[in-house]
Design a protein around this motif. Sequence first.
Motif, PDB file in Angstrom:
ATOM      1  N   ARG A  50      16.996 -15.330  29.696  1.00 40.91           N
ATOM      2  CA  ARG A  50      18.074 -15.280  30.758  1.00 40.91           C
ATOM      3  C   ARG A  50      19.428 -14.938  29.895  1.00 40.91           C
ATOM      4  O   ARG A  50      19.790 -15.248  29.103  1.00 40.91           O
ATOM      5  CB  ARG A  50      18.343 -16.442  31.631  1.00 40.91           C
ATOM      6  CG  ARG A  50      18.512 -17.558  30.981  1.00 40.91           C
ATOM      7  CD  ARG A  50      18.557 -18.974  31.877  1.00 40.91           C
ATOM      8  NE  ARG A  50      18.964 -20.153  31.133  1.00 40.91           N
ATOM      9  CZ  ARG A  50      18.050 -20.818  30.709  1.00 40.91           C
ATOM     10  NH1 ARG A  50      16.726 -20.577  30.513  1.00 40.91           N
ATOM     11  NH2 ARG A  50      18.360 -21.947  29.974  1.00 40.91           N
ATOM     12  N   LEU A  75      19.475  -6.276  33.462  1.00 42.07           N
ATOM     13  CA  LEU A  75      18.334  -6.442  33.925  1.00 42.07           C
ATOM     14  C   LEU A  75      17.503  -6.159  32.604  1.00 42.07           C
ATOM     15  O   LEU A  75      16.335  -6.680  32.431  1.00 42.07           O
ATOM     16  CB  LEU A  75      18.021  -5.569  35.029  1.00 42.07           C
ATOM     17  CG  LEU A  75      18.407  -6.108  36.372  1.00 42.07           C
ATOM     18  CD1 LEU A  75      18.286  -5.129  37.579  1.00 42.07           C
ATOM     19  CD2 LEU A  75      17.610  -7.222  36.899  1.00 42.07           C
ATOM     20  N   ALA A 115      20.919 -12.874  34.987  1.00 40.00           N
ATOM     21  CA  ALA A 115      19.734 -12.269  34.954  1.00 40.00           C
ATOM     22  C   ALA A 115      18.668 -12.976  34.307  1.00 40.00           C
ATOM     23  O   ALA A 115      18.842 -13.466  33.194  1.00 40.00           O
ATOM     24  CB  ALA A 115      19.853 -10.800  34.159  1.00 40.00           C
ATOM     25  N   ALA A 131      12.743  -8.598  35.777  1.00 42.61           N
ATOM     26  CA  ALA A 131      13.971  -9.325  35.785  1.00 42.61           C
ATOM     27  C   ALA A 131      14.559  -9.328  37.371  1.00 42.61           C
ATOM     28  O   ALA A 131      14.598  -8.507  38.076  1.00 42.61           O
ATOM     29  CB  ALA A 131      15.039  -8.705  34.844  1.00 42.61           C
ATOM     30  N   GLN A 132      15.184 -10.465  37.462  1.00 46.50           N
ATOM     31  CA  GLN A 132      16.171 -10.722  38.820  1.00 46.50           C
ATOM     32  C   GLN A 132      17.389 -11.144  38.209  1.00 46.50           C
ATOM     33  O   GLN A 132      17.696 -11.603  37.373  1.00 46.50           O
ATOM     34  CB  GLN A 132      15.475 -11.697  39.602  1.00 46.50           C
ATOM     35  CG  GLN A 132      13.963 -11.553  40.054  1.00 46.50           C
ATOM     36  CD  GLN A 132      13.409 -12.773  40.819  1.00 46.50           C
ATOM     37  OE1 GLN A 132      14.303 -13.756  40.989  1.00 46.50           O
ATOM     38  NE2 GLN A 132      12.317 -12.485  41.459  1.00 46.50           N
ATOM     39  N   ILE A 133      18.416 -10.512  39.398  1.00 39.88           N
ATOM     40  CA  ILE A 133      19.865 -10.868  39.215  1.00 39.88           C
ATOM     41  C   ILE A 133      20.106 -11.720  40.387  1.00 39.88           C
ATOM     42  O   ILE A 133      19.982 -11.583  41.474  1.00 39.88           O
ATOM     43  CB  ILE A 133      20.746  -9.878  38.906  1.00 39.88           C
ATOM     44  CG1 ILE A 133      20.521  -9.015  37.630  1.00 39.88           C
ATOM     45  CG2 ILE A 133      22.264 -10.424  39.074  1.00 39.88           C
ATOM     46  CD1 ILE A 133      21.462  -8.227  37.227  1.00 39.88           C
ATOM     47  N   HIS A 143      16.795  -6.430  41.196  1.00 37.64           N
ATOM     48  CA  HIS A 143      15.578  -6.653  40.844  1.00 37.64           C
ATOM     49  C   HIS A 143      14.959  -5.488  39.762  1.00 37.64           C
ATOM     50  O   HIS A 143      15.546  -4.191  40.245  1.00 37.64           O
ATOM     51  CB  HIS A 143      14.461  -6.904  41.901  1.00 37.64           C
ATOM     52  CG  HIS A 143      13.117  -7.153  41.223  1.00 37.64           C
ATOM     53  ND1 HIS A 143      12.101  -6.008  41.125  1.00 37.64           N
ATOM     54  CD2 HIS A 143      12.503  -8.205  40.962  1.00 37.64           C
ATOM     55  CE1 HIS A 143      10.983  -6.794  40.597  1.00 37.64           C
ATOM     56  NE2 HIS A 143      11.156  -8.074  40.586  1.00 37.64           N
TER      57      HIS A 143
END
Length: 152
Positions: A50, A75, A115, A131-133, A143
């Motif tokens: 992250r 991301l 992220a 990956a997600q924010i 995403h």
Amino acid sequence: MTDTQDPVLDPAAMTGYEQLLAMRDGRMPPAPISALVGMIDFDGEVGAMRVALVPEQRHYNPLGTVHGGVISTLLDTAAGCSVHSTLGVGERYTSLDLTVKFLRAVTAQTGRIEARGTVLQRGRRTALAEAQILDTEGRLLAHATSSCLIFS
């Protein structure tokens, strides 16, 4: 490699996760893009990394929101570093693609964003990561999925 060994680090003799920890801990220089964009709080574990950012006006596009390229960079960093964390000594990787979905506008008023990347599948030659924010309230802002090629 442990902290009790020779302080002269040889990245070629380290696993991907060891390289990332050395960057996090300041024993190796971080990727220059992290300073350029202003990434902070880089951390994680094998298969899940992250990184965070506090949006500023310098990140804005002409519409007054954080540029999609900045969001994509976060991301890509989280997904790519998640794959990097799985590499053995002598292995390398490169991104093959990055597919991004922007779900909410991000501005300086959004505050800190993070992220979070995860490896979904790791084979001998390829890896798939996502990956997600998220904002500080856990709302999904963007995403991405990324395919990576692994090589020696």
